[in-house]
Design a protein around this motif. Structure first.
Motif, PDB file in Angstrom:
ATOM      1  N   LEU A 183      -6.182   4.121   0.628  1.00 45.07           N
ATOM      2  CA  LEU A 183      -6.046   2.917  -0.321  1.00 45.07           C
ATOM      3  C   LEU A 183      -6.498   1.514   0.484  1.00 45.07           C
ATOM      4  CD1 LEU A 183      -2.952   3.770  -2.477  1.00 45.07           C
ATOM      5  CD2 LEU A 183      -5.390   3.443  -3.304  1.00 45.07           C
ATOM      6  N   LEU A 228      -2.777   8.895   1.863  1.00 46.26           N
ATOM      7  CA  LEU A 228      -3.178   8.148   0.705  1.00 46.26           C
ATOM      8  C   LEU A 228      -3.169   6.710   0.799  1.00 46.26           C
ATOM      9  CD1 LEU A 228      -4.362   8.208  -1.919  1.00 46.26           C
ATOM     10  CD2 LEU A 228      -2.071   8.456  -3.126  1.00 46.26           C
ATOM     11  N   SER A 229      -1.851   6.178   1.519  1.00 46.90           N
ATOM     12  CA  SER A 229      -1.917   4.725   1.926  1.00 46.90           C
ATOM     13  C   SER A 229      -2.834   4.115   2.556  1.00 46.90           C
ATOM     14  CB  SER A 229      -0.575   4.314   2.480  1.00 46.90           C
ATOM     15  OG  SER A 229      -0.334   3.091   2.882  1.00 46.90           O
ATOM     16  N   TYR A 271       0.936  -1.295  -0.044  1.00 44.77           N
ATOM     17  CA  TYR A 271       0.045  -0.110  -0.015  1.00 44.77           C
ATOM     18  C   TYR A 271       0.829   1.422   0.013  1.00 44.77           C
ATOM     19  CZ  TYR A 271      -4.461  -2.541   0.533  1.00 44.77           C
ATOM     20  OH  TYR A 271      -5.645  -3.339   0.471  1.00 44.77           O
ATOM     21  N   ALA A 284       0.919   3.946  -2.804  1.00 38.52           N
ATOM     22  CA  ALA A 284       0.539   5.464  -2.684  1.00 38.52           C
ATOM     23  C   ALA A 284       1.598   6.315  -3.298  1.00 38.52           C
ATOM     24  CB  ALA A 284       0.360   5.730  -1.085  1.00 38.52           C
TER      25      ALA A 284
END
Length: 562
Positions: free
Chosen positions: A134, A130-131, A98, A102
């Protein structure tokens, strides 16, 4: 159709006509020959499935075909229904799928500032935010792109290179199992058009491409939906024909105004075998020969059999070249290089990316010292390590071997990896015995296991950082080894004491026996002496008596005569 693209594309960004050991990059399409037909097939299949799995053995050219073939073809507009506007996100799962995804999505050419502006989370950077976004579910990338959409008529292609790393990540523990499964689900859902509910419709302009080694096909069943997706979108890169190989050999040199003599072309075509390393070994040998020929005649280099023999032929060129780099290091740097390559090599001759800072810790040196060694192995014309020359090295930089053929063909590295495998095997046995001993299910080690382990420990001097790669209980293993040594020393001491006692008892017994024997001997001698004296006295008495009787008899005879 793709041949025209090659002819028109500029290649002067690359200083060499051959990439060497590393895969081709997107900007090297002008020197990427022999794969035009395969690239057309990839483009057609991607247009049909939106999920494409390029599967084949190591060394068959999967990554090069994806980058210099497929991606370049997309940007040139050869997937007609999709147009020419593409955003390419290229990643490897590694140990952080992840965060790695990202990181590439935050590139300026993809989401960049748009996501940073959209994200309102405080006290966190954009990559971490963002990670986390996601990882929320299989539709998360769709939702992110709905909130931070791409420009009109723009398509996103997600290239997951070395997809097999997700299986190695899966094997590392329960938490990784769940995360790996969720990540694969995200990829599959991202590539689907209509399976999502209407309110969560997938972004229709997203495509997913993975490259994967074929020996991991059976592991795909670990993930729901992955076998089905691969069945629909699989592409097995065909082996290059003799004519395609000829193009890959001759045409890159011609692009640079150089040539390869026909005798060398035929030798290479005849020498290239059907083993898995044929393409990277060929490209490396061509790069080496071109550099030699170019040094002799920069205006018009001609690659000849003389250059072929000078580099050691296809069989030895790679190993000898790596040895030359190693020989440039001083003894201390050679130790760093050994630690570096041992840790960049995984089980079954696979690559194992590691951060530069971790290599420094394992080698007990600074990150700057490691960086100096890395530069020697990635300088122009070598490219044994990635990231490539020109990208800055920091403690957080992830280092990797450029291609697994180096692991298989560099004899020095093969020796290191064989030795590393033996060390790992011994340590894992040691740790397993230590764990069971701590549970009172096993005994301490004795000869010969203990002697072998002590000799290994003295020679290798393992530490907790090294052992973390192979187990979880280094301190316990070392305590077990120390206790085993103490126990054997104690047993040896007790044995020596018992032996001394035994010798002492034997000694006393010998003295007593000797005394008794001497006494018996004396008594026998004394008895014999007395018996002898008695016999002598008896004989003397008998002789005296005989003499007396003889004298009396003589007297009687005289009297009778008178």
């Amino acid at each position: 159709m793709f041949t025209v693209f090659y002819t028109d594309f500029t290649v002067m960004t690359n200083p060499f006509p051959y990439p060497g050991l590393r895969p081709y990059e997107q900007n090297e399409t002008g020197i990427f020959f022999g794969r035009e037909e395969h690239t057309d097939q990839l483009l057609e299949k991607l247009g049909q499935t939106r999920f494409l799995a390029i599967v084949g053995p190591s060394g068959c050219g999967k990554s090069s075909l994806a980058r210099a073939g497929l991606l370049a073809g997309l940007k040139a507009g050869f997937l007609s229904e999709a147009g020419i506007h593409w955003r390419i996100a290229e990643m490897r799962p590694g140990n952080s799928p992840y965060p790695n995804l990202a990181q590439v999505l935050l590139d300026e050419s993809i989401l960049g500032k748009a996501y940073a502006t959209y994200s309102t989370e405080e006290n966190t950077d954009a990559a971490a935010s963002l990670s986390a976004s996601l990882s929320r579910g299989p539709f998360s990338l769709h939702e992110i792109l709905q909130n931070t959409p791409l420009p009109p008529d723009t398509h996103l292609l997600l290239l997951v290179d070395q997809f097999e790393e997700i299986f190695r990540y899966y094997d590392r523990g329960k938490d990784n199992v769940n995360e790996a499964a969720a990540f694969v689900s995200l990829l599959l859902t991202t590539a689907q058009r209509t399976r999502a509910p209407i309110q969560k419709q997938g972004h229709i302009n997203i495509y997913v491409v993975i490259t994967m080694r074929d020996e991991y096909i059976r592991d795909c069943a670990l993930f729901q939906g992955l076998p089905e997706a691969i069945n629909q979108g699989i592409f097995l890169p065909p082996r290059l024909t003799r004519d395609q190989l000829r193009e890959a050999i001759e045409l890159p040199a011609q692009v640079f105004g150089d040539e390869v003599e026909p005798a060398l072309v035929n030798r290479l075509l005849n020498q290239v075998s059907n083993d898995q390393d044929q393409l990277p070994v060929l490209q490396h040998a061509l790069m080496r020969m071109w550099r030699l020929a170019h040094a002799e005649n920069p205006d018009h280099a001609i690659l000849t059999l003389k250059h072929y023999n000078k580099i050691g032929g296809l069989e030895k060129a790679l190993s000898q070249h790596a040895d030359r780099a190693y020989a440039e290091l001083d003894p201390a740097q050679q130790q760093i290089a050994e630690t570096l390559f041992r840790n960049l090599t995984g089980a079954n001759n696979t690559r194992r990316p590691v951060k530069l800072a971790k290599i420094a810790t394992l080698a007990n040196v600074s990150s700057e010292q490691v960086a100096v060694v890395v530069e020697v192995f990635r300088k122009a014309g070598r490219s044994f390590l990635t990231p490539p020359l020109g990208k800055a090295l920091t403690p957080e930089t992830v280092l990797d071997i450029s291609h697994e053929s180096l692991i298989r063909l560099w004899q020095r590295l093969k020796n290191w990896t064989d030795d590393e495998a033996e060390s790992a095997k011994l340590y894992q046995r040691l740790e397993d015995s230590a764990y069971r001993w701590n549970q009172e299910q096993a005994a301490l080690w004795r000869t010969p296991d203990l002697e072998n382990a002590l000799a290994w420990y003295k020679k290798k001097q393992p530490n907790a950082h090294w052992a973390k790669r192979y187990g979880k209980h280094f301190d316990l293993a070392m305590r077990f080894l120390a206790e085993s040594e103490k126990n054997q020393q104690r047993e040896q001491y007790e044995k020596e004491v018992a032996q001394k006692q035994k010798l002492k008892i034997i000694g006393v017994g010998f003295i007593v026996s000797l005394f008794l024997a001497l006494t018996a001997g004396w008594q026998w001698w004394e008895s014999s002496r007395n018996l002898k004296l008695a016999n002598e006295a008896k004989q003397q008495s008998q002789q005296t008596q005989s003499l007396l009787l003889a004298g009396l008899a003589q007297q009687e005879t005289v009297k009778g005569n008178a």
